[in-house]
Write an enzyme that holds these catalytic residues in place. Structure first.
Site, mmCIF file in Angstrom:
data_model
loop_
_atom_site.group_PDB
_atom_site.id
_atom_site.type_symbol
_atom_site.label_atom_id
_atom_site.label_comp_id
_atom_site.label_asym_id
_atom_site.label_seq_id
_atom_site.Cartn_x
_atom_site.Cartn_y
_atom_site.Cartn_z
ATOM 1 N N ASP A 79 -34.648 35.789 -65.997
ATOM 2 C CA ASP A 79 -34.582 37.238 -66.169
ATOM 3 C C ASP A 79 -33.156 37.657 -65.874
ATOM 4 O OD1 ASP A 79 -35.433 40.058 -66.410
ATOM 5 O OD2 ASP A 79 -37.409 39.133 -66.351
ATOM 6 N N ALA A 110 -43.434 38.188 -67.260
ATOM 7 C CA ALA A 110 -43.175 37.027 -66.409
ATOM 8 C C ALA A 110 -42.262 36.019 -67.108
ATOM 9 C CB ALA A 110 -44.494 36.372 -66.015
ATOM 10 N N LYS A 111 -42.015 36.241 -68.396
ATOM 11 C CA LYS A 111 -41.118 35.358 -69.168
ATOM 12 C C LYS A 111 -41.428 33.890 -68.909
ATOM 13 C CE LYS A 111 -37.483 38.872 -69.539
ATOM 14 N NZ LYS A 111 -38.189 39.983 -68.848
ATOM 15 N N ARG A 112 -42.723 33.537 -68.889
ATOM 16 C CA ARG A 112 -43.117 32.165 -68.613
ATOM 17 C C ARG A 112 -42.777 31.278 -69.800
ATOM 18 N NH1 ARG A 112 -43.019 34.086 -64.156
ATOM 19 N NH2 ARG A 112 -44.706 33.936 -62.635
#
Lengths: 305, 305
Positions: A110, B106-108
């Protein structure tokens, strides 16, 4: 002490480049451990988490003399919500108490204050984890907050550069106008990002994830990223062998830790292995350690002085 | 019902393309809420988490009539370990109870069974979250396990394509041999990945993250990804205005939800705003909703029928 200096000291102490991935899966944990957890907690998330912790502690006890570092994969803990995170935290604390280093494999990414919040979690001064895997798609805005924490708290990051999976090339191998591939361009950035945090042994706190399944690319990347430690997944279950990981090392016989998860922690389920999961894991680690050390002896002069 | 059909129904009900980011930070939460939490729990993580939950519930109550969807940013919860995750889970449950949809930011990213474990957490049949942001650096191996869950459980993903931050271009804008940029190549993959999950309104469960700060690129991407809903960060605090987000929409006046986090939840700290954080947040949402709807009226014919 710089993260890589701590890592190298531990690698030399254990004479081992092996990293064990702690990726617990309920259906592969020995029945006895699962049944005891259910007896205590019923068929609940608490039982799962209790079983994970017991299992992980058993693995750590079995392998700790022959590995420098372990790598819990966050996804398997997160799956069980906050209870899972509790099991992760206790696993990390136990590993540290046993003298091991820890890579949290969370592939976080991020920007700005959000990246800082992730860095606080995993690389903060009170975090027990020593290092974290990070995904680079957002560019330097998404990397620098992690590096700041590495420098302040002697922690490390491993940035995904060339991953071990079959579709890795869909983005990573795209050919650029100037002839580079995307992963090569990224490797040059990673080398740059690490220049301010090089330790006494010549390695930066900014490492790279390089799959064992792409040895030719690893050879090129080793030349671009001379000062970056590699975390190498893909050995064993994913098909990479000891010869395939050799290009990830430098001439000093250092520069990479090689991870295996399933091949070690669930070795007891393989034919010709002990039914005792700890004995089977220990043997799998010893075999892997020997396999890599032998392959390296043929090409460099690391003497474990 | 397909995730995008559910989203569009909610957007029309609220006559709003606004998404509110729930990114709580302890030092910006109203003193009164923080003090009451400390009175209950002392200066502990439990107090932080209690304050977050009270604050989030207040924001949700204030904005729920004028937004379709909210977006908690996992990093701010994860920072407080398992207690933070508990606050996240309770926030999501509360938002759902109030009739809102949820994007877990969460940008998993991971592959195979690990990606499946993340998908189980956030897009499983018993998960309260409706959708998840995902990072694409691993290629389709890292995307398909999420899409499988979207199809089975009517959930959605938003894949990072062109992000809002200044360094986004370091990888995303690299020019390829064939003339495309990396983000354009990825956009073509995203369009493909979504073709098997198109809902009644013509939009796929596979969405894309497109920053409000790059309107020219958004215009190109809207043409490539005709069937993909966009999640648009970067409005407000990051500098994007209503005119900048217009290119993210289709001619049907749909196709994007625009996120603002700090500009809404901490509006009470801005000059000329109410000191009451709920009133200030409500006014900020109404202004943003109106701002976007007015800008859209000038270019398309959405009539909120």
């Amino acid at each position: 002490m710089n993260f890589t200096d701590r890592l190298i000291a531990k690698v030399k102490e254990k004479k081992s480049h092996v990293c064990v991935g702690l990726d617990p899966r309920l259906d592969r944990i020995p029945d006895k451990i699962r049944e005891e957890a259910i007896k205590k907690y019923g068929e609940t998330k608490e039982a799962v988490v209790d079983a994970f912790l017991t299992f992980n502690q058993g693995i750590i006890d079995a392998v700790k003399d022959d590995v420098a570092i372990i790598k819990p994969q966050m996804a398997f803990y997160e799956k069980y919500g906050y209870q899972g995170i509790k099991a992760f935290e206790k696993t990390v604390a136990y590993a540290k108490k046993q003298g091991l280093l820890v890579i949290t494999d969370a592939k976080r990414n991020d920007i700005g204050s959000t990246a800082k919040a992730y860095a606080d979690s995993y690389l903060g001064s009170s975090s027990k984890s020593d290092s974290l895997t990070v995904t680079p798609y957002l560019g330097s805005d998404g990397i620098k907050p992690f590096i700041t924490h590495c420098q302040a708290n002697d922690k490390g990051v491993f940035i995904l550069v060339k991953t071990s999976n079959p579709s890795a090339g869909e983005l990573q191998d795209l050919e650029l106008k100037d002839g580079d591939r995307v992963y090569e361009k990224l490797a040059r950035l990673v080398e740059d990002w690490g220049m301010d945090s090089i330790g006494d042994k010549g390695y930066s706190s900014v490492g790279a994830v390089i799959g064992a399944t792409y040895p030719q690319e690893a050879r090129k990347l080793r030349k671009i990223m001379k000062h970056n430690y590699f975390l190498v997944p893909g050995y064993g279950a994913q098909g990479g062998g000891a010869k395939d990981v050799v290009p990830c090392f430098n001439q000093d016989g250092l520069g990479a830790v090689v991870n295996s998860s399933r091949g070690i922690i669930f070795a007891y389920q393989q034919e010709d292995c002990s039914n005792d999961y700890q004995q089977a894991a220990k043997k799998a680690v010893l075999d892997m350690k020997e396999d890599i050390n032998t392959a390296l002896q043929e090409v460099n002069k690391l003497t474990w002085e």
